[in-house]
Design an enzyme around this catalytic site. Structure first.
Site, PDB file in Angstrom:
ATOM      1  N   THR A 191       0.873  -1.182   0.000  1.00 49.02           N
ATOM      2  CA  THR A 191       0.000   0.000   0.000  1.00 49.02           C
ATOM      3  C   THR A 191       0.904   1.224   0.000  1.00 49.02           C
ATOM      4  O   THR A 191       1.864   1.283   0.760  1.00 49.02           O
ATOM      5  CB  THR A 191      -0.873   0.035   1.270  1.00 49.02           C
ATOM      6  N   ARG A 219     -15.485  -4.943   2.164  1.00 52.55           N
ATOM      7  CA  ARG A 219     -14.590  -4.578   3.271  1.00 52.55           C
ATOM      8  C   ARG A 219     -13.781  -3.314   2.914  1.00 52.55           C
ATOM      9  O   ARG A 219     -13.267  -3.165   1.812  1.00 52.55           O
ATOM     10  CB  ARG A 219     -13.639  -5.740   3.553  1.00 52.55           C
ATOM     11  N   VAL A 220     -13.689  -2.413   3.866  1.00 54.29           N
ATOM     12  CA  VAL A 220     -12.888  -1.199   3.690  1.00 54.29           C
ATOM     13  C   VAL A 220     -11.865  -1.154   4.815  1.00 54.29           C
ATOM     14  O   VAL A 220     -12.200  -1.416   5.972  1.00 54.29           O
ATOM     15  CB  VAL A 220     -13.785   0.057   3.736  1.00 54.29           C
ATOM     16  N   GLY A 221     -10.640  -0.847   4.475  1.00 53.67           N
ATOM     17  CA  GLY A 221      -9.581  -0.795   5.490  1.00 53.67           C
ATOM     18  C   GLY A 221      -9.342   0.609   5.995  1.00 53.67           C
ATOM     19  O   GLY A 221     -10.222   1.478   5.958  1.00 53.67           O
ATOM     20  N   ASP A 222      -8.129   0.839   6.472  1.00 56.43           N
ATOM     21  CA  ASP A 222      -7.776   2.150   7.021  1.00 56.43           C
ATOM     22  C   ASP A 222      -7.403   3.165   5.947  1.00 56.43           C
ATOM     23  O   ASP A 222      -7.512   4.374   6.160  1.00 56.43           O
ATOM     24  CB  ASP A 222      -6.574   1.997   7.955  1.00 56.43           C
ATOM     25  N   THR A 242       0.520   1.546   6.706  1.00 58.08           N
ATOM     26  CA  THR A 242       0.350   0.365   5.865  1.00 58.08           C
ATOM     27  C   THR A 242       0.216  -0.835   6.805  1.00 58.08           C
ATOM     28  O   THR A 242       0.632  -0.774   7.955  1.00 58.08           O
ATOM     29  CB  THR A 242       1.547   0.199   4.898  1.00 58.08           C
ATOM     30  N   GLY A 243      -0.385  -1.899   6.312  1.00 63.81           N
ATOM     31  CA  GLY A 243      -0.553  -3.084   7.150  1.00 63.81           C
ATOM     32  C   GLY A 243      -2.021  -3.407   7.377  1.00 63.81           C
ATOM     33  O   GLY A 243      -2.880  -2.976   6.595  1.00 63.81           O
ATOM     34  N   GLY A 245      -5.371  -2.970   8.205  1.00 63.37           N
ATOM     35  CA  GLY A 245      -6.103  -1.728   8.386  1.00 63.37           C
ATOM     36  C   GLY A 245      -7.032  -1.696   9.583  1.00 63.37           C
ATOM     37  O   GLY A 245      -7.210  -0.656  10.223  1.00 63.37           O
TER      38      GLY A 245
END
Ligand code: SD4
Length: 331
Positions: A191, A219-222, A242-243, A245
């Site tokens: 990312t 799904r939505v991450g950070d 990154t990582g 989320g």
């Protein structure tokens, strides 16, 4: 750039960050330990990004070195990775969700605190530019899914199948076990979060990703969440992540790091505390990867991660480099 010209451009002669004695500063500036001490030349322009994205930082640097602004620099910088189909965690060629759809998250934030984001958007190669248009051309901050995609087409972006042969083949293979177990630094790395300070001292940031491979649909991450995957405060600095989320969202990681810098921590100390907060919420069980990078107004940078293997790239007039990040778990 000559110091006088720089000061004039940045407005520092009138607003005083670099030249006016502390006692003469307005209260909001006085409370900032990271205010530039007079005579201490800040590092600018400068751009940094998560991981070793040499081409992306070079592009951002090209913008900055030609007197471009930080916002254009971060947008154009991360677009390099969005278009690179060999990068399987950003834009074109990204690994899909478990239904085989590539869905993209991105956000952008400027020096005035304006921001825009797209969440779980499909079929458009440059989510960062759609996010910027959300910021600049709509009354909203976030657009999700079909609405974001439709807005992208209205802007003139072409419908593009983002699932490359390589990512499709891996997904078909993954379906044999369908085990959702992100591999640290492998399945989910890359990312791109990018932070820049331009010659006038303005800070902007961008973050763009295809998210965790084989995530649930929707799904939505950070990465597109302002404060989690990215935060910019032009008085203090900026941070990005990154990582995994979910863990970054739980601690509002990037906002936390910027606030810690406001309280006087260096970017390095703030990133370390950001990681510690995440570990604390997980009873120190560190079986996932998180990486933070941060920059303060002065151009000091820092990074920290849970597992070794993360690094960040920086570009200044001194040149460019990839800096391995210190980590909570040692090799
Ligand atoms: C996410 N933070 O969607 C992203 C994934 C990532 O490097 O950063 N990968 O949770």
């Amino acid at each position: 750039m000559k110091r006088r010209k720089f000061l004039k451009r940045s407005g520092a002669l009138t607003t005083g960050l670099a030249t006016v004695p502390l006692a003469a500063m307005p209260l909001s500036s006085q409370s900032l330990p990271n205010s530039l001490p007079s005579g201490d030349d800040p590092v600018r322009p400068i751009v940094i990004c998560t991981w070793d994205f040499g081409n992306a930082t070079a592009k951002a640097w090209e913008v900055l070195a030609n007197d471009g602004n930080a916002l254009d620099a971060v947008e154009q910088g991360v677009m390099i990775e969005e278009a690179d189909e060999d990068n399987q965690t950003v834009g074109m060629g990204g690994r899909p969700d478990r239904d085989g759809r590539v869905s993209l998250d991105a956000c952008i934030m400027d020096a005035k605190g304006n921001c825009g984001a797209v969440l779980a958007m499909e079929n458009i190669v440059h989510p960062i530019s759609v996010a910027r248009a959300v910021m600049e051309r709509t009354p909203h901050v976030m657009l999700a899914g079909k609405g974001a995609e439709r807005f992208g087409y209205e802007l003139g972006f072409k419908k593009t199948d983002l699932l490359t042969k390589k990512s499709k083949k891996e997904w078909v293979e993954w379906q044999k076990t369908a085990q959702y177990k992100p591999v640290i630094n492998i399945e989910n790395h890359d990312t791109i979060g990018m932070l820049a300070i331009d010659a006038t001292g303005d800070i902007s940031g961008a973050c763009t990703t295809s998210g965790m491979a084989y995530k649930m649909a929707g799904r939505v991450g950070d990465s597109p969440i302002i404060g989690a995957g990215l935060f910019v405060d032009n008085e203090v600095g900026a941070a990005t992540a990154t990582g995994v989320g979910e863990e970054v969202v739980r601690t509002v990681g990037s906002f936390l790091i910027v606030e810690l810098m406001r309280q006087g921590k260096s970017p390095q100390e703030a990133c370390e505390e950001g990681v510690r907060r995440i570990l604390k919420k997980n009873d120190d069980k560190a079986d996932f990867q998180i990486g933070f990078i941060a920059i303060n107004k002065k151009g000091d940078t820092g990074s920290y991660c849970i597992h070794p293997g993360f690094s960040y790239r920086s570009y200044t007039k001194e040149g460019h480099r990839n800096t391995p990040s210190d980590s909570y778990i040692k090799v």
